[in-house]
Design a protein around this motif. Structure first.
Motif, short mmCIF file in Angstrom:
data_model
loop_
_atom_site.label_atom_id
_atom_site.label_comp_id
_atom_site.label_asym_id
_atom_site.label_seq_id
_atom_site.Cartn_x
_atom_site.Cartn_y
_atom_site.Cartn_z
N PRO A 96 0.79 -1.23 0.00
CA PRO A 96 0.00 0.00 0.00
C PRO A 96 0.82 1.28 0.00
CG PRO A 96 -0.13 -1.11 2.12
CD PRO A 96 0.53 -2.07 1.18
N LEU A 136 2.60 2.56 -2.15
CA LEU A 136 3.79 2.64 -3.02
C LEU A 136 3.42 3.10 -4.43
CD1 LEU A 136 5.75 -0.42 -1.63
CD2 LEU A 136 6.24 2.00 -1.26
N ARG A 175 5.12 10.88 -2.64
CA ARG A 175 4.93 10.57 -1.22
C ARG A 175 6.22 10.78 -0.43
NH1 ARG A 175 4.75 4.44 1.15
NH2 ARG A 175 4.21 5.01 3.28
N ASN A 224 8.12 -5.54 -1.51
CA ASN A 224 8.11 -4.47 -0.51
C ASN A 224 6.69 -4.45 0.04
OD1 ASN A 224 8.03 -2.19 1.03
ND2 ASN A 224 9.05 -0.87 -0.46
N ALA A 267 5.46 -2.79 2.28
CA ALA A 267 5.10 -1.45 2.78
C ALA A 267 4.51 -1.57 4.19
CB ALA A 267 4.19 -0.75 1.78
N THR A 293 4.23 -4.83 6.10
CA THR A 293 5.43 -5.40 6.73
C THR A 293 5.22 -5.60 8.22
OG1 THR A 293 6.76 -4.08 5.21
CG2 THR A 293 7.91 -5.00 7.13
N HIS A 309 12.93 -2.63 1.38
CA HIS A 309 12.35 -1.36 1.86
C HIS A 309 13.21 -0.22 1.36
CE1 HIS A 309 9.67 -3.54 4.48
NE2 HIS A 309 10.71 -4.28 4.84
N SER A 329 13.24 2.85 2.68
CA SER A 329 13.80 3.51 3.86
C SER A 329 14.42 2.47 4.79
CB SER A 329 12.71 4.29 4.59
OG SER A 329 11.73 3.40 5.11
N ILE A 335 14.04 0.82 7.87
CA ILE A 335 12.94 0.69 8.83
C ILE A 335 13.45 0.59 10.27
CG2 ILE A 335 11.26 -0.27 7.19
CD1 ILE A 335 11.86 -3.07 8.35
N ARG A 352 13.74 4.28 12.09
CA ARG A 352 12.52 5.11 12.12
C ARG A 352 11.72 4.81 13.39
NH1 ARG A 352 9.58 4.75 6.51
NH2 ARG A 352 8.54 6.55 7.44
N ARG A 390 7.95 0.37 13.21
CA ARG A 390 8.47 -0.11 11.92
C ARG A 390 9.61 -1.12 12.09
NH1 ARG A 390 6.00 3.34 8.12
NH2 ARG A 390 5.65 5.37 9.04
C1 DQA Z 1 8.46 0.94 3.47
C2 DQA Z 1 8.59 1.15 4.98
C3 DQA Z 1 7.27 0.91 5.68
O1 DQA Z 1 7.42 1.12 7.08
C4 DQA Z 1 6.22 1.88 5.17
O2 DQA Z 1 4.97 1.61 5.77
C5 DQA Z 1 6.13 1.90 3.69
C6 DQA Z 1 7.34 1.77 2.88
C7 DQA Z 1 9.75 1.32 2.71
O3 DQA Z 1 9.86 0.97 1.55
O4 DQA Z 1 10.61 2.01 3.27
O5 DQA Z 1 5.04 2.12 3.14
O6 DQA Z 1 8.21 -0.44 3.21
#
Ligand code: DQA
Length: 144
Positions: free
Chosen positions: A9, A11, A17, A74, A76, A79, A100, A102, A104, A107, A111
């Motif tokens: 979701p 992405l 974003r 991913n 998102a 996860t 991912h 970012s 995770i 953060r 996450r």
């Molecule tokens: C993500 C990291 C997730 O915590 C976040 O909810 C995302 C993107 C990433 O690609 O960094 O939607 O999976």
């Protein structure tokens, strides 16, 4: 070899974003880069993005029993929440790499828990869009 690239979701909003976290590339840009990486006709790659958990589960289930399949996913936000997608991956036994954009682990605390990392071939987190290419490169070079 068939590689299915799954994205969860929000992405679909990549590029617009929170670019300071997720970068400026769109999901289409990433797909184009991944496709340009493949030089070998024997590798087939398909892409799917969904904001709906059940659609990702259905897509994973559709790979059940097929030979020489790999997934780059991913998940998102799923996860950190989705036992259903984890169960689908475990049921179908399709080897997968978790990506991912970012980092995770750098953060919010929520996450830091992934429902996927312990059953993944490997996890790439924090290397931006390059993470998808690194995952692809691994599958192309190190799997038979
Ligand atoms: C993500 C990291 C997730 O915590 C976040 O909810 C995302 C993107 C990433 O690609 O960094 O939607 O999976």
């Amino acid at each position: 070899m068939k590689i299915t690239v799954l994205n969860g979701p929000n992405l679909n909003l990549l590029g617009k974003r929170e670019p300071e976290i997720y970068g400026s590339m769109t999901l289409t840009d990433i797909q184009v880069r991944m496709l340009s990486f493949i030089k070998d006709d024997s590798v087939e790659m398909t892409f799917m993005q969904s904001n709906k958990e059940y659609e990702l589960v259905d897509e994973i289930q559709s790979l059940m029993g097929k030979e020489n399949q790999f997934i780059i996913i991913n998940p998102a936000a799923f996860t950190h929440t989705s036992v259903a997608i984890r169960d689908a991956l475990q049921a179908t036994k399709v080897p997968f790499i978790e990506v991912h954009l970012s980092n995770i682990y750098a953060r919010e605390d929520f996450r830091k828990k992934s429902f996927f990392s312990d059953i993944a071939m490997g996890t790439i987190s924090g290397l931006g869009a390059n993470g998808y290419l690194l995952a692809l490169s691994h599958l192309l070079n190190y799997t038979k």
